[in-house]
Each structure stands twice: as structure tokens, then as C-alpha cells.
Design a protein around this motif. Structure first.
Motif, PDB file in Angstrom:
ATOM      1  N   LEU A  73       8.730  28.039  24.526  1.00 32.78           N
ATOM      2  CA  LEU A  73       7.723  27.310  23.761  1.00 32.78           C
ATOM      3  C   LEU A  73       6.590  28.234  23.344  1.00 32.78           C
ATOM      4  CD1 LEU A  73       6.699  24.730  22.575  1.00 32.78           C
ATOM      5  CD2 LEU A  73       5.649  24.162  24.765  1.00 32.78           C
ATOM      6  N   HIS A  74       6.094  29.086  24.276  1.00 32.79           N
ATOM      7  CA  HIS A  74       5.011  29.992  23.922  1.00 32.79           C
ATOM      8  C   HIS A  74       5.445  30.971  22.845  1.00 32.79           C
ATOM      9  CE1 HIS A  74       2.888  29.331  28.065  1.00 32.79           C
ATOM     10  NE2 HIS A  74       2.765  28.301  27.248  1.00 32.79           N
ATOM     11  N   LYS A  75       6.626  31.522  22.982  1.00 29.81           N
ATOM     12  CA  LYS A  75       7.100  32.488  21.994  1.00 29.81           C
ATOM     13  C   LYS A  75       7.307  31.820  20.631  1.00 29.81           C
ATOM     14  CE  LYS A  75      10.638  35.929  21.018  1.00 29.81           C
ATOM     15  NZ  LYS A  75      10.874  35.412  19.678  1.00 29.81           N
ATOM     16  N   THR A  76       7.844  30.600  20.619  1.00 26.03           N
ATOM     17  CA  THR A  76       8.053  29.877  19.361  1.00 26.03           C
ATOM     18  C   THR A  76       6.725  29.601  18.673  1.00 26.03           C
ATOM     19  OG1 THR A  76      10.030  28.837  20.251  1.00 26.03           O
ATOM     20  CG2 THR A  76       9.045  27.816  18.310  1.00 26.03           C
ATOM     21  N   VAL A  77       5.707  29.245  19.456  1.00 28.87           N
ATOM     22  CA  VAL A  77       4.379  29.014  18.874  1.00 28.87           C
ATOM     23  C   VAL A  77       3.859  30.300  18.242  1.00 28.87           C
ATOM     24  CG1 VAL A  77       1.977  28.519  19.440  1.00 28.87           C
ATOM     25  CG2 VAL A  77       3.805  27.108  20.411  1.00 28.87           C
ATOM     26  N   ASP A  78       4.020  31.419  18.921  1.00 29.74           N
ATOM     27  CA  ASP A  78       3.565  32.693  18.376  1.00 29.74           C
ATOM     28  C   ASP A  78       4.315  33.043  17.098  1.00 29.74           C
ATOM     29  OD1 ASP A  78       1.917  32.811  20.515  1.00 29.74           O
ATOM     30  OD2 ASP A  78       3.122  34.234  21.667  1.00 29.74           O
ATOM     31  N   TRP A 123       5.862  22.010   4.800  1.00 31.28           N
ATOM     32  CA  TRP A 123       6.311  22.515   6.106  1.00 31.28           C
ATOM     33  C   TRP A 123       5.205  23.295   6.812  1.00 31.28           C
ATOM     34  CZ3 TRP A 123      11.304  24.370   3.322  1.00 31.28           C
ATOM     35  CH2 TRP A 123      12.170  23.293   3.188  1.00 31.28           C
ATOM     36  N   ILE A 124       4.437  24.040   6.033  1.00 34.65           N
ATOM     37  CA  ILE A 124       3.310  24.774   6.618  1.00 34.65           C
ATOM     38  C   ILE A 124       2.313  23.788   7.229  1.00 34.65           C
ATOM     39  CG2 ILE A 124       1.283  26.180   6.079  1.00 34.65           C
ATOM     40  CD1 ILE A 124       2.953  27.647   4.026  1.00 34.65           C
ATOM     41  N   GLY A 125       2.057  22.700   6.509  1.00 32.01           N
ATOM     42  CA  GLY A 125       1.127  21.697   7.012  1.00 32.01           C
ATOM     43  C   GLY A 125       1.590  21.094   8.329  1.00 32.01           C
ATOM     44  N   GLN A 126       2.877  20.850   8.435  1.00 30.73           N
ATOM     45  CA  GLN A 126       3.401  20.288   9.678  1.00 30.73           C
ATOM     46  C   GLN A 126       3.341  21.306  10.813  1.00 30.73           C
ATOM     47  OE1 GLN A 126       7.154  18.056   9.170  1.00 30.73           O
ATOM     48  NE2 GLN A 126       6.776  18.187   6.963  1.00 30.73           N
ATOM     49  N   LEU A 127       3.621  22.570  10.491  1.00 25.56           N
ATOM     50  CA  LEU A 127       3.545  23.602  11.524  1.00 25.56           C
ATOM     51  C   LEU A 127       2.106  23.817  11.995  1.00 25.56           C
ATOM     52  CD1 LEU A 127       6.002  26.451  10.452  1.00 25.56           C
ATOM     53  CD2 LEU A 127       6.109  25.022  12.494  1.00 25.56           C
ATOM     54  N   GLY A 128       1.147  23.513  11.140  1.00 18.54           N
ATOM     55  CA  GLY A 128      -0.245  23.677  11.521  1.00 18.54           C
ATOM     56  C   GLY A 128      -0.647  22.762  12.677  1.00 18.54           C
ATOM     57  N   ARG A 130       1.265  22.181  15.321  1.00 16.63           N
ATOM     58  CA  ARG A 130       2.397  22.425  16.203  1.00 16.63           C
ATOM     59  C   ARG A 130       2.149  22.032  17.659  1.00 16.63           C
ATOM     60  NH1 ARG A 130       0.386  26.974  14.102  1.00 16.63           N
ATOM     61  NH2 ARG A 130      -0.381  28.681  15.418  1.00 16.63           N
ATOM     62  N   ASP A 131       0.891  21.831  18.061  1.00 12.05           N
ATOM     63  CA  ASP A 131       0.627  21.418  19.439  1.00 12.05           C
ATOM     64  C   ASP A 131       1.212  20.039  19.742  1.00 12.05           C
ATOM     65  OD1 ASP A 131      -0.669  23.749  20.003  1.00 12.05           O
ATOM     66  OD2 ASP A 131      -2.686  22.955  19.654  1.00 12.05           O
ATOM     67  N   SER A 132       1.384  19.237  18.671  1.00 13.27           N
ATOM     68  CA  SER A 132       1.906  17.892  18.866  1.00 13.27           C
ATOM     69  C   SER A 132       3.422  17.827  18.730  1.00 13.27           C
ATOM     70  CB  SER A 132       1.273  16.930  17.850  1.00 13.27           C
ATOM     71  OG  SER A 132       1.663  17.292  16.533  1.00 13.27           O
ATOM     72  N   LEU A 133       4.062  18.964  18.466  1.00 15.83           N
ATOM     73  CA  LEU A 133       5.493  18.989  18.237  1.00 15.83           C
ATOM     74  C   LEU A 133       6.238  19.345  19.517  1.00 15.83           C
ATOM     75  CD1 LEU A 133       5.544  20.994  14.876  1.00 15.83           C
ATOM     76  CD2 LEU A 133       5.726  18.517  15.141  1.00 15.83           C
ATOM     77  N   SER A 134       7.444  18.832  19.602  1.00 13.45           N
ATOM     78  CA  SER A 134       8.308  19.229  20.712  1.00 13.45           C
ATOM     79  C   SER A 134       8.864  20.618  20.423  1.00 13.45           C
ATOM     80  CB  SER A 134       9.463  18.241  20.857  1.00 13.45           C
ATOM     81  OG  SER A 134      10.343  18.340  19.731  1.00 13.45           O
ATOM     82  N   ASP A 135       9.422  21.225  21.445  1.00 17.55           N
ATOM     83  CA  ASP A 135      10.007  22.553  21.290  1.00 17.55           C
ATOM     84  C   ASP A 135      11.083  22.539  20.210  1.00 17.55           C
ATOM     85  OD1 ASP A 135      10.692  25.159  21.621  1.00 17.55           O
ATOM     86  OD2 ASP A 135      11.770  24.875  23.510  1.00 17.55           O
ATOM     87  N   ARG A 136      11.922  21.525  20.226  1.00 19.33           N
ATOM     88  CA  ARG A 136      13.015  21.428  19.248  1.00 19.33           C
ATOM     89  C   ARG A 136      12.473  21.247  17.827  1.00 19.33           C
ATOM     90  NH1 ARG A 136      18.074  17.116  19.602  1.00 19.33           N
ATOM     91  NH2 ARG A 136      19.156  17.829  17.713  1.00 19.33           N
ATOM     92  N   GLU A 137      11.472  20.360  17.681  1.00 21.80           N
ATOM     93  CA  GLU A 137      10.875  20.153  16.358  1.00 21.80           C
ATOM     94  C   GLU A 137      10.218  21.429  15.844  1.00 21.80           C
ATOM     95  OE1 GLU A 137       9.634  15.431  16.616  1.00 21.80           O
ATOM     96  OE2 GLU A 137       8.294  16.968  17.428  1.00 21.80           O
ATOM     97  N   LEU A 138       9.548  22.130  16.719  1.00 15.73           N
ATOM     98  CA  LEU A 138       8.865  23.366  16.335  1.00 15.73           C
ATOM     99  C   LEU A 138       9.863  24.418  15.874  1.00 15.73           C
ATOM    100  CD1 LEU A 138       6.157  24.806  16.136  1.00 15.73           C
ATOM    101  CD2 LEU A 138       6.420  25.479  18.532  1.00 15.73           C
ATOM    102  N   THR A 139      10.953  24.532  16.604  1.00 17.19           N
ATOM    103  CA  THR A 139      11.985  25.502  16.239  1.00 17.19           C
ATOM    104  C   THR A 139      12.595  25.172  14.877  1.00 17.19           C
ATOM    105  OG1 THR A 139      12.518  25.915  18.564  1.00 17.19           O
ATOM    106  CG2 THR A 139      14.168  26.538  16.934  1.00 17.19           C
TER     107      THR A 139
END
Length: 293
Positions: A73-78, A123-128, A130-139
Motif C-alpha cells: 500500500l505504501h509503495k503504491t501510494v508513492d 483518473w487523476i482527480g480520483q487518484l488525488g 487515494r487515502d480513501s481508496l482500497s489497495d486494489r482500487e488504488l492499483t
């Protein structure tokens, strides 16, 4: 003391991770990882002293987890932060090129004149958030954004190619128009009385070796026949042009533009005089004696 040392090392780990995101590197470099681990190990040794040696493996494992993905999760956020930056750069470049093309008013010959960036922006807006996203959604969102960025970059390159081609076509058309205008101006000048005489003098000398004495006879002959007017036409007999060819279509042997180009008429007329009379003065003598040549 041991507790304080562990807290210090945790804070150092977090700072290193944040610095890695801010550097905007698109790849994790093994050398940097090794250097970071060694640096942390040295720092741990200085702060905690030998008594904290037993805690050092825990610090190394923690940093390695951030980099290698054992803490996904941390690496995906980065990675998402880097992905967002690259996507925004791609959108900015695409929008700038689209605006430039639109402002030029050039015809791209059916090629797309704009790069669509709406999906990537969404998509950029949704990634912004990202704290509210699950690991799978973020990926998944990160993958969509990477693919969308590549598409926008490719479409921007294609637009640039089409724009370059349109600019080249415009430049070629402008050059052709300028050359055509110059040719028309030169033709108009050559079709004047003075221009026709200058052309005849030059041709008589370069092609037949006739000097000023022969040109004087030629000038008298064609002044009498047509006044050096390439549009001259004898309605009663059909004689045409400066040399008064009969019929005028004979002059087509010297060029298809015989009706509009004094030089073509002169070329035919000089050839006629040379083959029938030998020289302009002989033709002029015949004209004076018979009123035709």
C-alpha cells in the motif's frame, strides 16, 4: 533509551520515504536502496550505540519493505504520486499543442486536431483522493492513469506530426504561389512591346548570330506586321501574333502557350524567317516589295 532510539529510527524511515516520493523518480533504483539501508544502519549505530544492535535488522527490514513492495500500500501510494505528476505533464503538453494548432487555423487534412484528455483528468482527480481508496482500487486507478498517459503522449506526438506536415504544405503552397506570381509578372513584362523586342534581339543574336543590323530589319518588319503586339489578329486573313503567322496555330510547334506568350511567337517567327528567307533583312526586303512575307 531503547524506546527512544526505535522512535527515532521510525521517524527517519518515514522522512526517507517522503523524500523518495518528492524526487519524482519513475523507477526504484537498487543502488539507492542499498545506500539508504547502509545510511540508516550507520545512523542507528551512532544514535543507539552497541546496545541497540539487536534492533538494526528491524530497521533494515522496514526500509526494504517500503522499497521492494512487501508493504504494497505504501509503495503504491508513492508510485501514484509519481504517476499523477507524469499524467499532469502529459495533459499540459497536449492542451498546449491543441491550442497552438487551433490558433494556427491550419487544415490537418482530416487528422485529429485535438488531443482528448478528459478521461485522464478524471483518473487523476480520483487518484488525488487515494487515502480513501482500497489497495486494489488504488492499483487499478494507477494502471488506468499510466495507460491513459501513454495514450495522451502518443496522440500529442501524432498531432505534432500532422501539424508539422500542414505547416510544410502551407509553406510549399506559399512558395508555389510566389513563384507563379513572379512568373506571371515576368511574362507580363516580356509581353510588352519593349519586352518582346528585347527577347527578339536576344534570340536573334544567341540562336542565329544576327547582329544589330539584322535586328533593325526585324524591328521594321514586325512593327509593320503587328506593332509587336502578341495579341494582334488580322480578321480578314486570320494572321496572328507578332510574326502574323497564318494560321496562328502554326506557332504551336514552338510551344503550347503560343497564344499568350510573346517569346513563343518570336521563337517561331525567327525560325520561319531563317528557313524561308535566311535573314530578317531578306524578309524585310520581300515585304517591302510584295507587302507580305
Amino acid at each position: 533509551m531503547l524506546h527512544d532510539s526505535r522512535a527515532l529510527r521510525r521517524a527517519s524511515d518515514a522522512a526517507s520515504a517522503r523524500a523518495s516520493v518528492n524526487s519524482r523518480r519513475s523507477r526504484w533504483i537498487l543502488g539507492s536502496v542499498t545506500g539508504g539501508v547502509i545510511g540508516l544502519a550507520l545512523t542507528a549505530g551512532i544514535v543507539a550505540a552497541p546496545a541497540a544492535g539487536a534492533e538494526l535488522p528491524d530497521t533494515v527490514d522496514h526500509v526494504t519493505a517500503l522499497v521492494t513492495g512487501s508493504d504494497p500500500l505504501h509503495k503504491t501510494v508513492d508510485d501514484s504520486a509519481i504517476t499523477i505528476k507524469l499524467a499532469k505533464d502529459a495533459i499540459a503538453a497536449a492542451d498546449a499543442k491543441t491550442a497552438e494548432v487551433a490558433g494556427s487555423g491550419l487544415d490537418l487534412a482530416g487528422a485529429p486536431a485535438a488531443v482528448e484528455t478528459q478521461d485522464l483528468t478524471a483518473w487523476i482527480g480520483q487518484l488525488g483522493d487515494r487515502d480513501s481508496l482500497s489497495d486494489r482500487e488504488l492499483t487499478s486507478l494507477t494502471a488506468y492513469t499510466v495507460t491513459g498517459t501513454e495514450a495522451v503522449v502518443a496522440e500529442t506526438a501524432a498531432l505534432q506530426a500532422s501539424y508539422d506536415a500542414a505547416q510544410q504544405a502551407k509553406a510549399a503552397a506559399e512558395q508555389a504561389a510566389a513563384e507563379a506570381a513572379a512568373a506571371a509578372e515576368a511574362l507580363a513584362q516580356a509581353n510588352t512591346v519593349d519586352g518582346a523586342k528585347a527577347t527578339a534581339r536576344s534570340m536573334a543574336s544567341s540562336q542565329y548570330g544576327w547582329g544589330d543590323d539584322q535586328f533593325s530589319c526585324l524591328n521594321s518588319l514586325w512593327t509593320k506586321e503587328s506593332g509587336w503586339n502578341y495579341k494582334a489578329y488580322n480578321a480578314s486573313g486570320g494572321a496572328t501574333g507578332i510574326p502574323q503567322a497564318l494560321p496562328g496555330s502554326k506557332m504551336a510547334s514552338a510551344g503550347s502557350d503560343w497564344q499568350t506568350n510573346a517569346a513563343t511567337q518570336i521563337s517561331w517567327g525567327l525560325g520561319y524567317i531563317s528557313s524561308v528567307y535566311g535573314t530578317p533583312c531578306s524578309a524585310w526586303g520581300h515585304s517591302q516589295a510584295t507587302n507580305w512575307y
